[in-house]
Design an enzyme around this catalytic site. Structure first.
Site, PDB file in Angstrom:
ATOM      1  N   TYR A  67     -34.036  52.868  44.068  1.00 49.60           N
ATOM      2  CA  TYR A  67     -34.616  51.994  43.041  1.00 49.60           C
ATOM      3  C   TYR A  67     -35.773  51.174  43.600  1.00 49.60           C
ATOM      4  O   TYR A  67     -36.758  50.916  42.901  1.00 49.60           O
ATOM      5  CB  TYR A  67     -33.531  51.120  42.405  1.00 49.60           C
ATOM      6  N   HIS A 119     -31.619  51.429  28.231  1.00 47.69           N
ATOM      7  CA  HIS A 119     -31.053  51.730  29.553  1.00 47.69           C
ATOM      8  C   HIS A 119     -31.440  50.690  30.602  1.00 47.69           C
ATOM      9  O   HIS A 119     -31.311  50.938  31.811  1.00 47.69           O
ATOM     10  CB  HIS A 119     -31.459  53.147  29.989  1.00 47.69           C
ATOM     11  N   CYS A 150     -21.793  34.816  44.525  1.00 45.21           N
ATOM     12  CA  CYS A 150     -20.454  35.311  44.901  1.00 45.21           C
ATOM     13  C   CYS A 150     -20.477  36.240  46.104  1.00 45.21           C
ATOM     14  O   CYS A 150     -19.425  36.728  46.517  1.00 45.21           O
ATOM     15  CB  CYS A 150     -19.827  36.034  43.713  1.00 45.21           C
ATOM     16  N   ASN A 213     -43.645  65.966  21.698  1.00 45.08           N
ATOM     17  CA  ASN A 213     -43.040  66.270  22.999  1.00 45.08           C
ATOM     18  C   ASN A 213     -43.724  67.500  23.578  1.00 45.08           C
ATOM     19  O   ASN A 213     -44.240  68.330  22.820  1.00 45.08           O
ATOM     20  CB  ASN A 213     -41.536  66.532  22.824  1.00 45.08           C
TER      21      ASN A 213
HETATM   22  C1  BV8 Z   1     -22.110  56.236  28.029  1.00 46.51           C
HETATM   23  C2  BV8 Z   1     -31.169  54.529  33.463  1.00 46.51           C
HETATM   24  C3  BV8 Z   1     -19.876  55.507  27.468  1.00 46.51           C
HETATM   25  C4  BV8 Z   1     -30.982  54.690  34.936  1.00 46.51           C
HETATM   26  C5  BV8 Z   1     -30.303  56.516  32.312  1.00 46.51           C
HETATM   27  C6  BV8 Z   1     -21.421  62.993  24.904  1.00 46.51           C
HETATM   28  C7  BV8 Z   1     -21.579  64.290  25.252  1.00 46.51           C
HETATM   29  C8  BV8 Z   1     -21.889  64.605  26.598  1.00 46.51           C
HETATM   30  C9  BV8 Z   1     -22.055  63.627  27.570  1.00 46.51           C
HETATM   31  C10 BV8 Z   1     -21.898  62.358  27.203  1.00 46.51           C
HETATM   32  C11 BV8 Z   1     -21.568  62.037  25.902  1.00 46.51           C
HETATM   33  N1  BV8 Z   1     -21.490  60.697  25.849  1.00 46.51           N
HETATM   34  C12 BV8 Z   1     -21.734  60.175  27.069  1.00 46.51           C
HETATM   35  C13 BV8 Z   1     -21.987  61.178  27.904  1.00 46.51           C
HETATM   36  C14 BV8 Z   1     -22.296  61.036  29.294  1.00 46.51           C
HETATM   37  C15 BV8 Z   1     -23.767  60.702  29.556  1.00 46.51           C
HETATM   38  C16 BV8 Z   1     -24.697  61.800  29.092  1.00 46.51           C
HETATM   39  O1  BV8 Z   1     -25.308  61.736  28.045  1.00 46.51           O
HETATM   40  N2  BV8 Z   1     -24.853  62.788  29.979  1.00 46.51           N
HETATM   41  C17 BV8 Z   1     -25.832  63.864  29.703  1.00 46.51           C
HETATM   42  C18 BV8 Z   1     -26.465  64.276  31.034  1.00 46.51           C
HETATM   43  C19 BV8 Z   1     -25.181  64.982  28.962  1.00 46.51           C
HETATM   44  N3  BV8 Z   1     -24.138  59.435  28.919  1.00 46.51           N
HETATM   45  C20 BV8 Z   1     -23.794  58.304  29.576  1.00 46.51           C
HETATM   46  O2  BV8 Z   1     -23.177  58.277  30.626  1.00 46.51           O
HETATM   47  C21 BV8 Z   1     -24.212  57.001  28.912  1.00 46.51           C
HETATM   48  N4  BV8 Z   1     -23.107  56.083  28.919  1.00 46.51           N
HETATM   49  O3  BV8 Z   1     -22.124  57.098  27.170  1.00 46.51           O
HETATM   50  O4  BV8 Z   1     -21.073  55.332  28.234  1.00 46.51           O
HETATM   51  C22 BV8 Z   1     -19.276  56.786  27.919  1.00 46.51           C
HETATM   52  C23 BV8 Z   1     -19.218  57.050  29.294  1.00 46.51           C
HETATM   53  C24 BV8 Z   1     -18.641  58.252  29.696  1.00 46.51           C
HETATM   54  C25 BV8 Z   1     -18.182  59.219  28.785  1.00 46.51           C
HETATM   55  C26 BV8 Z   1     -18.255  58.919  27.406  1.00 46.51           C
HETATM   56  C27 BV8 Z   1     -18.821  57.695  26.966  1.00 46.51           C
HETATM   57  C28 BV8 Z   1     -25.319  56.303  29.735  1.00 46.51           C
HETATM   58  C29 BV8 Z   1     -26.577  57.094  29.667  1.00 46.51           C
HETATM   59  C30 BV8 Z   1     -27.716  56.322  30.346  1.00 46.51           C
HETATM   60  C31 BV8 Z   1     -27.875  56.713  31.794  1.00 46.51           C
HETATM   61  N5  BV8 Z   1     -29.071  56.054  32.375  1.00 46.51           N
HETATM   62  N6  BV8 Z   1     -31.370  55.842  32.836  1.00 46.51           N
HETATM   63  C32 BV8 Z   1     -32.237  55.174  35.630  1.00 46.51           C
HETATM   64  O5  BV8 Z   1     -33.242  55.426  34.942  1.00 46.51           O
HETATM   65  O6  BV8 Z   1     -32.180  55.260  36.869  1.00 46.51           O
HETATM   66  S1  BV8 Z   1     -30.570  58.030  31.505  1.00 46.51           S
HETATM   67  C33 BV8 Z   1     -32.161  58.559  32.005  1.00 46.51           C
HETATM   68  O7  BV8 Z   1     -32.160  59.960  31.858  1.00 46.51           O
HETATM   69  C34 BV8 Z   1     -33.299  58.068  31.151  1.00 46.51           C
HETATM   70  O8  BV8 Z   1     -33.155  56.727  30.766  1.00 46.51           O
HETATM   71  C35 BV8 Z   1     -33.245  59.035  29.970  1.00 46.51           C
HETATM   72  O9  BV8 Z   1     -32.283  58.607  29.024  1.00 46.51           O
HETATM   73  C36 BV8 Z   1     -32.752  60.312  30.623  1.00 46.51           C
HETATM   74  C37 BV8 Z   1     -33.903  61.230  30.914  1.00 46.51           C
HETATM   75  O10 BV8 Z   1     -34.251  61.784  29.679  1.00 46.51           O
HETATM   76  P1  BV8 Z   1     -35.786  61.692  29.174  1.00 46.51           P
HETATM   77  O11 BV8 Z   1     -36.255  60.287  29.228  1.00 46.51           O
HETATM   78  O12 BV8 Z   1     -35.836  62.408  27.889  1.00 46.51           O
HETATM   79  O13 BV8 Z   1     -36.601  62.464  30.335  1.00 46.51           O
HETATM   80  P2  BV8 Z   1     -36.575  64.022  30.685  1.00 46.51           P
HETATM   81  O14 BV8 Z   1     -37.252  64.129  31.998  1.00 46.51           O
HETATM   82  O15 BV8 Z   1     -35.204  64.601  30.512  1.00 46.51           O
HETATM   83  O16 BV8 Z   1     -37.496  64.688  29.538  1.00 46.51           O
HETATM   84  C38 BV8 Z   1     -38.842  64.326  29.448  1.00 46.51           C
HETATM   85  C39 BV8 Z   1     -39.382  65.075  28.243  1.00 46.51           C
HETATM   86  O17 BV8 Z   1     -40.745  64.685  28.067  1.00 46.51           O
HETATM   87  C40 BV8 Z   1     -39.361  66.608  28.417  1.00 46.51           C
HETATM   88  O18 BV8 Z   1     -38.861  67.196  27.222  1.00 46.51           O
HETATM   89  C41 BV8 Z   1     -40.846  66.967  28.641  1.00 46.51           C
HETATM   90  O19 BV8 Z   1     -41.169  68.191  28.044  1.00 46.51           O
HETATM   91  C42 BV8 Z   1     -41.545  65.846  27.900  1.00 46.51           C
HETATM   92  N7  BV8 Z   1     -42.863  65.483  28.432  1.00 46.51           N
HETATM   93  C43 BV8 Z   1     -43.273  65.482  29.728  1.00 46.51           C
HETATM   94  N8  BV8 Z   1     -44.556  65.007  29.808  1.00 46.51           N
HETATM   95  C44 BV8 Z   1     -44.943  64.712  28.536  1.00 46.51           C
HETATM   96  C45 BV8 Z   1     -43.854  65.002  27.650  1.00 46.51           C
HETATM   97  N9  BV8 Z   1     -43.910  64.800  26.325  1.00 46.51           N
HETATM   98  C46 BV8 Z   1     -45.093  64.295  25.825  1.00 46.51           C
HETATM   99  N10 BV8 Z   1     -46.163  63.968  26.613  1.00 46.51           N
HETATM  100  C47 BV8 Z   1     -46.129  64.170  27.952  1.00 46.51           C
HETATM  101  N11 BV8 Z   1     -47.203  63.850  28.693  1.00 46.51           N
HETATM  102 ZN    ZN Z   2     -22.402  37.592  42.163  1.00 49.01          ZN
END
Ligand code: BV8
Ligand code: ZN
Length: 244
Positions: A67, A119, A150, A213
């Site tokens: 980070y 997030h 703490c 996108n």
């Molecule tokens: C939770 C912060 C309760 C940290 C992030 C249901 C089904 C399956 C899985 C789950 C579910 N519910 C929960 C889950 C688990 C999980 C999840 O979704 N897993 C995924 C992998 C399936 N979700 C969680 O854990 C969430 N918490 O639900 O809590 C719970 C817990 C457990 C089980 C049940 C319930 C928390 C999710 C948040 C995690 N933290 N970020 C950090 O950043 O370090 S997520 C992080 O990844 C980002 O914030 C973002 O959300 C994600 C990345 O996605 P994108 O931003 O879309 O980026 P990506 O690179 O993937 O895509 C970029 C796109 O842009 C591409 O399509 C590309 O083509 C396009 N692009 C590129 N350049 C351009 C462009 N478009 C236009 N112009 C350009 N120039």
């Molecule tokens: Zn503390």
């Protein structure tokens, strides 16, 4: 790029609009997306492996340094025309809500006001135990800095995989998505939940979905207007076409 007249008309009269953004909107600022392979020291790690409480438990220094590296990367970049176009849209649409998955803070830096950082934000640091926020922390090369209150480990104020989202932000995002007339999905792969379900919630309530996108996503079939390309090029042109 010509825009469909029906989209331009729709945007000229829209009252409630939601825009959801992901890493793609910051790509033209020079930040890697989550899909892009990481570089250097971090090339061997998948982002979602490091962005988890388990990883922090296992090796807090590794996660802290990741980070710190990302904070430096963000400090070296600026918002791009895509971020600024969303600021312009906010000025012209009565009820505009910007929901971002990005923790880079570039929307806020560009001047977006009604912004929900689902997030978290990488520039904020808090105690992993007592949640106390702190602006100052020593970057000691050996250990993760500790909480002055703490003694707990400090961590970035972001939502890790497996952690729940800030309730107030999530509730506001769901309400705005369900009530909007137009829902923009911009620069997000639409994989991570619950953010990825917001576009479907809007569509199910009759909203017009617009996807900007670089490639298709699971939401594409629900979108009335689809523009596959760079958000930093498409958004400024759309704002110009609609509001001149
Ligand atoms: C939770 C912060 C309760 C940290 C992030 C249901 C089904 C399956 C899985 C789950 C579910 N519910 C929960 C889950 C688990 C999980 C999840 O979704 N897993 C995924 C992998 C399936 N979700 C969680 O854990 C969430 N918490 O639900 O809590 C719970 C817990 C457990 C089980 C049940 C319930 C928390 C999710 C948040 C995690 N933290 N970020 C950090 O950043 O370090 S997520 C992080 O990844 C980002 O914030 C973002 O959300 C994600 C990345 O996605 P994108 O931003 O879309 O980026 P990506 O690179 O993937 O895509 C970029 C796109 O842009 C591409 O399509 C590309 O083509 C396009 N692009 C590129 N350049 C351009 C462009 N478009 C236009 N112009 C350009 N120039
Ligand atoms: Zn503390």
């Amino acid at each position: 790029m010509m825009f469909e007249s029906t989209l331009v008309e729709q945007l000229r009269t829209v009252r409630r609009l939601v825009a959801l953004t992901g890493a793609g909107v910051s790509q033209e600022s020079g930040l890697r997306t989550f899909r892009d392979a990481q570089t250097g020291l971090w090339a061997q790690y998948k982002p979602h492996e490091l962005a988890s409480p388990e990883a922090f438990q296992r090796d807090p220094k590794l996660v802290w340094d990741w980070y710190a590296w990302r904070r430096e990367a963000v400090k070296a970049v600026r918002p791009n025309p895509g971020h600024y176009a969303l600021v312009e849209m906010e000025k012209r649409v009565p009820a505009f809500t910007l929901i971002t998955q990005n923790v880079d803070g570039l929307h806020r830096m560009a001047g977006s006001q009604n912004l929900l950082e689902l997030h978290g934000n990488i520039q904020r640091v808090r105690c992993a135990d007592c949640y106390t926020f702190t602006e100052i922390w020593g970057d000691d090369s050996e250990a993760v800095p500790r909480c002055q209150v703490c003694g707990g480990l400090l961590r970035p104020d972001v939502v890790w995989f497996g952690e729940t989202l800030p309730r107030d932000q999530l509730e506001a995002a769901v309400l705005a998505s369900r009530a909007c007339e137009v829902f923009f999905s911009i620069g997000t792969s639409g994989i991570v939940q619950p953010a990825a379900s917001l576009g479907f919630a809007a569509h199910n309530r009759g909203a017009v979905v617009v996807e900007i996108n670089a490639e298709p996503t699971p939401l594409t079939p629900k979108a009335t207007f689809v523009m596959h390309g760079k958000s930093g090029e498409i958004l400024p042109r759309l704002v110009k076409a609609v509001w001149g």
